[in-house]
Design a protein around this motif. Structure first.
Motif, PDB file in Angstrom:
ATOM      1  N   GLY A 151       0.782  -1.264   0.078  1.00 16.32           N
ATOM      2  CA  GLY A 151       0.041   0.038   0.045  1.00 16.32           C
ATOM      3  C   GLY A 151       0.724   1.238  -0.082  1.00 16.32           C
ATOM      4  O   GLY A 151       2.171   1.127  -0.349  1.00 16.32           O
ATOM      5  N   LEU A 152       0.194   2.311   0.384  1.00 13.39           N
ATOM      6  CA  LEU A 152       0.857   3.643   0.296  1.00 13.39           C
ATOM      7  C   LEU A 152       1.334   4.125   1.886  1.00 13.39           C
ATOM      8  O   LEU A 152       0.799   3.875   2.849  1.00 13.39           O
ATOM      9  CB  LEU A 152       0.131   4.761   0.117  1.00 13.39           C
ATOM     10  CG  LEU A 152       0.411   6.115  -0.235  1.00 13.39           C
ATOM     11  CD1 LEU A 152       1.283   5.923  -1.386  1.00 13.39           C
ATOM     12  CD2 LEU A 152      -0.682   7.124  -0.795  1.00 13.39           C
ATOM     13  N   GLN A 199       5.698  10.044  -0.383  1.00 12.17           N
ATOM     14  CA  GLN A 199       5.033   8.862  -0.172  1.00 12.17           C
ATOM     15  C   GLN A 199       5.700   7.627  -1.103  1.00 12.17           C
ATOM     16  O   GLN A 199       6.057   7.935  -2.180  1.00 12.17           O
ATOM     17  CB  GLN A 199       3.685   9.162  -0.600  1.00 12.17           C
ATOM     18  CG  GLN A 199       2.944  10.381   0.131  1.00 12.17           C
ATOM     19  CD  GLN A 199       1.486  10.547  -0.091  1.00 12.17           C
ATOM     20  OE1 GLN A 199       0.887  10.267  -1.112  1.00 12.17           O
ATOM     21  NE2 GLN A 199       0.688  11.111   0.742  1.00 12.17           N
ATOM     22  N   CYS A 237       4.420   3.980  -2.816  1.00 11.08           N
ATOM     23  CA  CYS A 237       3.493   2.858  -3.020  1.00 11.08           C
ATOM     24  C   CYS A 237       4.451   1.808  -3.322  1.00 11.08           C
ATOM     25  O   CYS A 237       5.228   1.499  -4.078  1.00 11.08           O
ATOM     26  CB  CYS A 237       2.819   3.238  -4.475  1.00 11.08           C
ATOM     27  SG  CYS A 237       1.534   1.894  -4.860  1.00 11.08           S
ATOM     28  N   THR A 238       4.196   0.601  -2.335  1.00 15.40           N
ATOM     29  CA  THR A 238       4.748  -0.736  -2.478  1.00 15.40           C
ATOM     30  C   THR A 238       4.154  -1.859  -2.362  1.00 15.40           C
ATOM     31  O   THR A 238       2.975  -1.806  -1.933  1.00 15.40           O
ATOM     32  CB  THR A 238       6.007  -0.562  -1.299  1.00 15.40           C
ATOM     33  OG1 THR A 238       7.074  -1.713  -1.572  1.00 15.40           O
ATOM     34  CG2 THR A 238       5.262  -0.615   0.057  1.00 15.40           C
ATOM     35  N   ASP A 239       4.506  -3.011  -2.688  1.00 16.49           N
ATOM     36  CA  ASP A 239       3.970  -4.049  -2.331  1.00 16.49           C
ATOM     37  C   ASP A 239       5.188  -5.161  -2.241  1.00 16.49           C
ATOM     38  O   ASP A 239       6.368  -4.904  -1.954  1.00 16.49           O
ATOM     39  CB  ASP A 239       3.002  -4.643  -3.537  1.00 16.49           C
ATOM     40  CG  ASP A 239       3.915  -5.103  -4.972  1.00 16.49           C
ATOM     41  OD1 ASP A 239       5.277  -4.999  -4.746  1.00 16.49           O
ATOM     42  OD2 ASP A 239       3.492  -5.143  -5.836  1.00 16.49           O
ATOM     43  N   CYS A 287      -2.681   2.217  -2.321  1.00 18.38           N
ATOM     44  CA  CYS A 287      -2.055   3.210  -3.243  1.00 18.38           C
ATOM     45  C   CYS A 287      -3.047   3.905  -3.763  1.00 18.38           C
ATOM     46  O   CYS A 287      -4.145   3.314  -4.319  1.00 18.38           O
ATOM     47  CB  CYS A 287      -1.037   2.528  -4.105  1.00 18.38           C
ATOM     48  SG  CYS A 287       0.268   1.709  -3.394  1.00 18.38           S
ATOM     49  N   LYS A 288      -2.880   5.137  -4.447  1.00 18.12           N
ATOM     50  CA  LYS A 288      -3.673   6.082  -5.074  1.00 18.12           C
ATOM     51  C   LYS A 288      -3.940   5.331  -6.586  1.00 18.12           C
ATOM     52  O   LYS A 288      -2.871   4.682  -7.093  1.00 18.12           O
ATOM     53  CB  LYS A 288      -3.393   7.546  -5.231  1.00 18.12           C
ATOM     54  CG  LYS A 288      -2.956   8.058  -3.788  1.00 18.12           C
ATOM     55  CD  LYS A 288      -2.448   9.464  -4.076  1.00 18.12           C
ATOM     56  CE  LYS A 288      -2.395  10.129  -2.560  1.00 18.12           C
ATOM     57  NZ  LYS A 288      -2.030  11.568  -2.444  1.00 18.12           N
ATOM     58  N   GLN A 336      -1.063   5.559  -9.190  1.00 21.11           N
ATOM     59  CA  GLN A 336       0.296   4.951  -8.488  1.00 21.11           C
ATOM     60  C   GLN A 336       0.328   3.467  -8.845  1.00 21.11           C
ATOM     61  O   GLN A 336      -0.673   2.764  -8.940  1.00 21.11           O
ATOM     62  CB  GLN A 336       0.395   5.142  -7.272  1.00 21.11           C
ATOM     63  CG  GLN A 336       0.457   6.815  -6.673  1.00 21.11           C
ATOM     64  CD  GLN A 336       0.584   6.896  -5.136  1.00 21.11           C
ATOM     65  OE1 GLN A 336       0.011   6.054  -4.452  1.00 21.11           O
ATOM     66  NE2 GLN A 336       1.234   7.906  -4.715  1.00 21.11           N
ATOM     67  N   PRO A 368       2.872   0.180  -7.611  1.00 19.44           N
ATOM     68  CA  PRO A 368       4.086  -0.312  -6.910  1.00 19.44           C
ATOM     69  C   PRO A 368       5.488  -0.020  -7.486  1.00 19.44           C
ATOM     70  O   PRO A 368       5.974  -0.024  -8.453  1.00 19.44           O
ATOM     71  CB  PRO A 368       4.032  -1.797  -6.689  1.00 19.44           C
ATOM     72  CG  PRO A 368       2.680  -1.965  -7.064  1.00 19.44           C
ATOM     73  CD  PRO A 368       2.148  -1.118  -8.191  1.00 19.44           C
TER      74      PRO A 368
END
Length: 180
Positions: free
Chosen positions: A34-35, A53, A55-57, A146-147, A150, A152
């Motif tokens: 998520g963010l 910010q 954004c990842t996974d 995440c938005k 965006q 990951p």
């Protein structure tokens, strides 16, 4: 803020995030997807504090570890991460361009809602100048999904609109002064 300065600051922010990932190596948990809002504060350094910010996974976090870990193995003679009762500690001794840097990081948090990394570093500049001590604190908190725009890996500097995906690491060379 000029575009060049903003890009330079974003590049430093990405490197800081990647450095934190390197301290984690394979020993630390993967962050919740998520963010994440990441705040970097520096004491004893000319680097500006910044908030970004990310954004990842799970895949991106593992890729960051795999990207940073080989680089660290090339420049660091010591990298030791240990689990403690309150989180993790990491100690390293690295050398870049003739500058020796020792660091001690204390890492705490659950990696699902928040985590903190406090790194104390000592740079021995040798003949290039006076030794230097600095403290960097990374405070991260999970914001949610995440938005929609965006993906990951995206790192965004709020307010400035600067955006870079950590998977595009080659672009970092163009953001940092003196990099080729």
């Amino acid at each position: 803020m000029t575009r060049e300065f903003g890009g330079w600051v974003l590049g430093l922010g990405v490197l800081a995030v990647m450095s934190a990932a390197g301290a984690w190596a394979e020993d630390l948990p993967i962050r919740k997807a998520g963010l994440w809002e990441i705040k970097l504060a520096h004491t004893g350094s000319p680097l500006p504090s910044l908030t970004m910010q990310h954004c990842t996974d799970e895949t991106v976090d593992r890729e960051m570890n795999n990207m940073v870990s080989p680089m660290a193995k090339q420049i660091c003679s010591k990298q030791d991460t240990q689990k403690t009762a309150t989180g993790y500690v990491s100690d390293s001794l690295c050398s870049v361009a003739g500058i020796s840097v020792s660091s001690h990081s204390e890492i705490s948090g659950d990696f699902n809602s928040a985590y903190t990394v406090t790194t104390t570093s000592h740079s021995d500049l040798g003949s290039k100048g006076t030794p230097h001590d600095a403290v960097t604190t990374i405070e991260a908190k999970w914001l949610g999904a995440c938005k929609p725009d965006q993906k990951p890996g995206d790192i965004v500097m709020p307010g400035g609109g600067f955006k870079l995906n950590v998977r595009d690491a080659e672009k970092l060379k163009n953001l940092l002064p003196g990099a080729k």
